[in-house]
Design an enzyme around this catalytic site. Structure first.
Site, PDB file in Angstrom:
ATOM      1  N   SER A 141       0.870  -1.173   0.000  1.00 37.70           N
ATOM      2  CA  SER A 141       0.000   0.000   0.000  1.00 37.70           C
ATOM      3  C   SER A 141       0.907   1.224   0.000  1.00 37.70           C
ATOM      4  O   SER A 141       2.077   1.138   0.398  1.00 37.70           O
ATOM      5  CB  SER A 141      -0.883  -0.007   1.255  1.00 37.70           C
ATOM      6  OG  SER A 141      -1.468   1.261   1.481  1.00 37.70           O
ATOM      7  N   TYR A 154      -1.504  -0.853  10.720  1.00 39.93           N
ATOM      8  CA  TYR A 154      -1.557  -1.295   9.319  1.00 39.93           C
ATOM      9  C   TYR A 154      -0.333  -0.778   8.569  1.00 39.93           C
ATOM     10  O   TYR A 154       0.319  -1.522   7.836  1.00 39.93           O
ATOM     11  CB  TYR A 154      -2.841  -0.795   8.663  1.00 39.93           C
ATOM     12  CG  TYR A 154      -2.946  -1.107   7.190  1.00 39.93           C
ATOM     13  CD1 TYR A 154      -3.244  -2.389   6.751  1.00 39.93           C
ATOM     14  CD2 TYR A 154      -2.752  -0.108   6.230  1.00 39.93           C
ATOM     15  CE1 TYR A 154      -3.337  -2.681   5.393  1.00 39.93           C
ATOM     16  CE2 TYR A 154      -2.857  -0.391   4.881  1.00 39.93           C
ATOM     17  CZ  TYR A 154      -3.141  -1.674   4.465  1.00 39.93           C
ATOM     18  OH  TYR A 154      -3.231  -1.959   3.117  1.00 39.93           O
TER      19      TYR A 154
END
Length: 267
Positions: A141, A154
């Site tokens: 990401s 995350y």
């Protein structure tokens, strides 16, 4: 690489990016191994892939459990002997401040997003090295480059994935085996179905569809690059962050902190 008759294993293949990636490889004639926790969802994907006249295999597996990954890898290797492309796509996030998240919340993200990738890599890399070919695609990401409030744990898992991949890429130099990280911005998938995202926007005008990311994953499987950021224009933002952190970090931090505070005030 010509993907026809190549063997591609995709984790998190029951929906979203993983499911679309299976379709993109199947269109190119690759045989696809579908790995995820939900057997019913995997079987639905397998049925949809039948029109491509390829070989498929469904493996129910929680990649955060190393014993399940080891069992899954044995099943795969009994059928295919080896794989050509490993797509480590399984991952999820729990939204909330570090002070509000439990240790289990934080650990579970690292176990799936980071250690799940480690377990799969360790089980399939040796045969790739033995045959001197293959490619690992790790789906990270843009959060691998930006530490953001609300998704700190995350971000940590994706920072770890990117760092591991960079180190491994140096180790693989000259072996015939490659590794590439695909780092997209927000994607419109069921990633945001977790209850913690209930009061957070599920998408924005710049959000990507899963097909765009899936095509980038196919490209990555044939790439010598360490990281492919999707869309490519966001690479400029990453460059700015690393070059002028004292300028960019406060702006991003304030923006995402306001969103986090807004969510907490609505609770």
């Amino acid at each position: 690489m010509d993907f026809k008759n190549k063997v591609v294993l995709i984790t998190g293949a029951s929906s979203g990016i993983g499911k679309q990636t299976a379709f993109e490889f199947a269109k190119l004639g690759a045989n696809v191994i579908l790995v995820a926790r939900r057997k019913d969802k995997l079987q639905q994907v397998e049925n949809e892939l039948k029109k491509f006249n390829i070989t498929t295999l469904v493996c129910t597996c929680d990649v955060s459990k190393k014993d399940q990954v080891e069992k899954m890898s044995k099943i795969v290797l009994e059928k295919f002997n080896s794989i050509d492309i490993l797509v480590n796509n399984a991952g999820f996030a729990i939204y909330g401040s570090v002070s509000d998240l439990s240790i289990d919340d934080i650990e579970s993200q690292m176990e799936t997003n980071y250690f799940g990738m480690i377990y799969c890599t360790k089980n399939f890399l040796p045969l790739m090295l033995e045959k001197k070919s293959g490619h690992i695609v790790n789906v990270a990401s843009v959060a691998a480059s930006f530490g953001l409030p609300g998704i700190a744990s995350y971000c940590a898992s994706k920072f770890a994935m990117l760092g591991f991949s960079e180190g491994l890429k140096h180790e693989l130099n000259g072996t015939g085996v490659g590794i590439t990280v695909v780092s997209p911005i927000m994607v419109k998938t069921d990633f945001f179905n977790h209850p913690s995202f209930k009061k957070i926007p599920q998408s924005t005008l710049t959000s990507l569809d899963s097909k765009t990311v899936a095509k980038a994953i196919v490209k990555a499987a044939n790439s010598s690059r360490l990281e492919i950021i999707v869309p490519s224009i966001v690479r400029g933002a990453v460059w700015l962050k690393h070059t002028f952190p004292y300028f960019i970090n406060p702006i991003l931090g304030k923006s995402f902190k306001n969103q986090l505070d807004s969510k907490n005030n609505k609770m």
